[in-house]
Write a protein that holds these residues in place. Structure first.
Motif, PDB file in Angstrom:
ATOM      1  N   ASP A   1       0.808  -1.224   0.000  1.00 55.40           N
ATOM      2  CA  ASP A   1       0.000   0.000   0.000  1.00 55.40           C
ATOM      3  C   ASP A   1       0.837   1.268   0.000  1.00 55.40           C
ATOM      4  O   ASP A   1       0.314   2.352   0.274  1.00 55.40           O
ATOM      5  CB  ASP A   1      -0.916   0.010   1.232  1.00 55.40           C
ATOM      6  N   ALA A   2       2.129   1.167  -0.318  1.00 59.02           N
ATOM      7  CA  ALA A   2       3.019   2.323  -0.220  1.00 59.02           C
ATOM      8  C   ALA A   2       2.603   3.474  -1.120  1.00 59.02           C
ATOM      9  O   ALA A   2       2.904   4.639  -0.832  1.00 59.02           O
ATOM     10  CB  ALA A   2       4.452   1.907  -0.538  1.00 59.02           C
TER      11      ALA A   2
ATOM     12  N   LEU B   1      -4.770   5.404  -6.009  1.00 57.67           N
ATOM     13  CA  LEU B   1      -3.356   5.686  -6.252  1.00 57.67           C
ATOM     14  C   LEU B   1      -3.046   7.138  -5.921  1.00 57.67           C
ATOM     15  O   LEU B   1      -3.759   8.057  -6.317  1.00 57.67           O
ATOM     16  CB  LEU B   1      -3.015   5.419  -7.718  1.00 57.67           C
ATOM     17  N   ASP B   2      -1.971   7.368  -5.195  1.00 53.25           N
ATOM     18  CA  ASP B   2      -1.436   8.703  -4.960  1.00 53.25           C
ATOM     19  C   ASP B   2      -0.206   8.860  -5.850  1.00 53.25           C
ATOM     20  O   ASP B   2       0.835   8.253  -5.580  1.00 53.25           O
ATOM     21  CB  ASP B   2      -1.052   8.857  -3.489  1.00 53.25           C
TER      22      ASP B   2
ATOM     23  N   ALA C   1       1.983  11.080  -6.147  1.00 53.02           N
ATOM     24  CA  ALA C   1       3.170  11.565  -5.450  1.00 53.02           C
ATOM     25  C   ALA C   1       3.868  10.426  -4.722  1.00 53.02           C
ATOM     26  O   ALA C   1       5.101  10.324  -4.733  1.00 53.02           O
ATOM     27  CB  ALA C   1       2.799  12.673  -4.475  1.00 53.02           C
ATOM     28  N   ARG C   2       3.097   9.548  -4.099  1.00 49.09           N
ATOM     29  CA  ARG C   2       3.694   8.411  -3.393  1.00 49.09           C
ATOM     30  C   ARG C   2       4.292   7.419  -4.387  1.00 49.09           C
ATOM     31  O   ARG C   2       5.357   6.852  -4.130  1.00 49.09           O
ATOM     32  CB  ARG C   2       2.654   7.735  -2.501  1.00 49.09           C
ATOM     33  N   ALA C   3       3.608   7.208  -5.503  1.00 49.60           N
ATOM     34  CA  ALA C   3       4.186   6.365  -6.550  1.00 49.60           C
ATOM     35  C   ALA C   3       5.483   6.984  -7.062  1.00 49.60           C
ATOM     36  O   ALA C   3       6.483   6.283  -7.299  1.00 49.60           O
ATOM     37  CB  ALA C   3       3.198   6.180  -7.691  1.00 49.60           C
ATOM     38  N   GLY C   4       5.468   8.304  -7.221  1.00 49.46           N
ATOM     39  CA  GLY C   4       6.669   9.003  -7.667  1.00 49.46           C
ATOM     40  C   GLY C   4       7.824   8.856  -6.695  1.00 49.46           C
ATOM     41  O   GLY C   4       8.986   8.745  -7.106  1.00 49.46           O
ATOM     42  N   ASP C   5       7.523   8.818  -5.399  1.00 48.70           N
ATOM     43  CA  ASP C   5       8.579   8.629  -4.401  1.00 48.70           C
ATOM     44  C   ASP C   5       9.241   7.264  -4.546  1.00 48.70           C
ATOM     45  O   ASP C   5      10.460   7.135  -4.403  1.00 48.70           O
ATOM     46  CB  ASP C   5       7.999   8.769  -2.989  1.00 48.70           C
ATOM     47  N   LEU C   6       8.431   6.223  -4.822  1.00 41.07           N
ATOM     48  CA  LEU C   6       8.994   4.885  -5.029  1.00 41.07           C
ATOM     49  C   LEU C   6       9.933   4.865  -6.230  1.00 41.07           C
ATOM     50  O   LEU C   6      10.979   4.222  -6.210  1.00 41.07           O
ATOM     51  CB  LEU C   6       7.868   3.864  -5.228  1.00 41.07           C
TER      52      LEU C   6
ATOM     53  N   LEU D   1      -2.554   1.257  -9.379  1.00 41.33           N
ATOM     54  CA  LEU D   1      -2.354   0.295  -8.307  1.00 41.33           C
ATOM     55  C   LEU D   1      -2.320  -1.129  -8.840  1.00 41.33           C
ATOM     56  O   LEU D   1      -1.472  -1.933  -8.445  1.00 41.33           O
ATOM     57  CB  LEU D   1      -3.459   0.437  -7.250  1.00 41.33           C
ATOM     58  N   ASP D   2      -3.246  -1.450  -9.742  1.00 41.34           N
ATOM     59  CA  ASP D   2      -3.358  -2.787 -10.318  1.00 41.34           C
ATOM     60  C   ASP D   2      -3.576  -2.639 -11.826  1.00 41.34           C
ATOM     61  O   ASP D   2      -3.995  -1.575 -12.302  1.00 41.34           O
ATOM     62  CB  ASP D   2      -4.538  -3.556  -9.732  1.00 41.34           C
ATOM     63  N   LEU D   3      -3.307  -3.706 -12.550  1.00 42.86           N
ATOM     64  CA  LEU D   3      -3.595  -3.715 -13.984  1.00 42.86           C
ATOM     65  C   LEU D   3      -5.060  -4.079 -14.187  1.00 42.86           C
ATOM     66  O   LEU D   3      -5.506  -5.168 -13.815  1.00 42.86           O
ATOM     67  CB  LEU D   3      -2.708  -4.718 -14.704  1.00 42.86           C
ATOM     68  N   THR D   4      -5.809  -3.149 -14.758  1.00 43.93           N
ATOM     69  CA  THR D   4      -7.221  -3.362 -15.098  1.00 43.93           C
ATOM     70  C   THR D   4      -7.474  -2.758 -16.463  1.00 43.93           C
ATOM     71  O   THR D   4      -6.671  -1.999 -16.998  1.00 43.93           O
ATOM     72  CB  THR D   4      -8.158  -2.685 -14.070  1.00 43.93           C
TER      73      THR D   4
END
Length: 289
Positions: A255-256, A264-265, A267-272, A285-288
């Motif tokens: 859930d990061a 999905l955030d 900014a948080r995805a960008g941090d990863l 978050l998921d492939l759909t």
């Protein structure tokens, strides 16, 4: 760094691409069950837009991955071709035959060596190089269980061929160690490591050749989309190849990248992504579909 664009689903961008180079573990299954929504998205892309080439860091050649996917209920019409790190690594191993090779990994990965003419070594003392697919028992072992053995290889300056660059992979609701974690340890001990799977070039050469065969013409790289949940494998590999990427931010990251609203955030995805100096054009978050 530009943040990834959050997708509602693959249908938002499907018309922009002819080829999907899609990861397997963490995107369409977790080793215990497949995810129907992800499989449906790939099936619809295959049917209406282009071709899906599955590109996996499994150390087993493609037929073994197909057998596993069949058992997990991944429909055959959700993909057109499968390329694995094992396929790419076999070429590296063949160049080093007859070895002898000090082989580390579970028995299920032995198809990697079929027909290569490699002689087995007992350990570092009589080996010409080391071949690693992963821990011998990934349910309980960690890289630290291999420190003493791998130290002996590094002391002899043996090259380590790693058939699975993934550090961890999702199995059910757990993360288990993979070959890449042993390769990281070996490098930290001063050892030399060679890998052919993601993010390295050989696996993409194989995948794009499959794509060209499916298209019946040269691949327009601007119309290739990489899909995956591994930042240092899938995303970095796409970046090195100059290909667009859809980052599946849940996968091994849990859930990061999830925001307070449950979605999905970016900014948080960008941090990863930023943590590994990578970039993805899109994220979900998921492939759909």
């Amino acid at each position: 760094m530009t943040l990834p664009h959050a997708l509602n689903g693959l249908s938002d961008i499907a018309a922009d691409y002819d080829i999907l180079l899609c990861d397997v573990w963490g995107v369409i299954h977790n080793g215990r069950e497949s995810w129907p929504a992800a499989c449906e998205a790939l099936t619809r892309f295959n049917r209406d837009h282009g071709h899906v080439v599955l590109i996996s860091n499994s150390p087993r050649p493609a037929p073994g991955v197909v057998t596993q996917m069949d058992a997990l209920g991944v429909p055959r019409d959700s993909w057109r071709a499968v390329v694995t790190s094992g396929d790419a690594t076999r070429m590296e191993l063949a160049r080093r035959a007859p070895g002898p090779a000090w082989i580390i990994g579970p028995d299920r990965d032995w198809p990697l060596y079929d027909g290569l003419g490699l002689a087995p070594a007992e350990g570092a003392e009589d080996a010409a190089f080391i071949s690693v697919t992963g821990p011998e028992n990934d349910e309980v072992e960690t890289p630290e269980d291999y420190r003493e053995r791998l130290s002996a290889g590094a002391a002899r300056d043996l090259e380590l061929i790693c058939a699975n660059p993934d550090r961890v992979v999702q199995r059910g609701d757990r993360l288990i160690y993979c070959g890449g974690s042993l390769a990281d340890l070996y490098e930290s001990l001063g050892g030399r490591v060679t890998m052919a799977g993601k993010p390295f070039g050989p696996i993409y050469d194989l995948a794009l050749k499959e794509a060209a065969d499916l298209l019946g013409k040269p691949v327009n790289r601007a119309r290739v989309l990489c899909v995956g949940d591994g930042v240092v494998t899938d995303v970095l590999g796409a970046n090195k190849q100059g290909l667009d990427c859809l980052f599946i931010a849940q996968g091994i990251h849990g859930d990061a990248a999830r925001g307070p609203d449950g979605g999905l955030d970016p900014a948080r995805a960008g941090d990863l992504l930023k943590a590994e100096t990578t970039y993805a054009r899109y994220a979900a978050l998921d492939l759909t579909w």
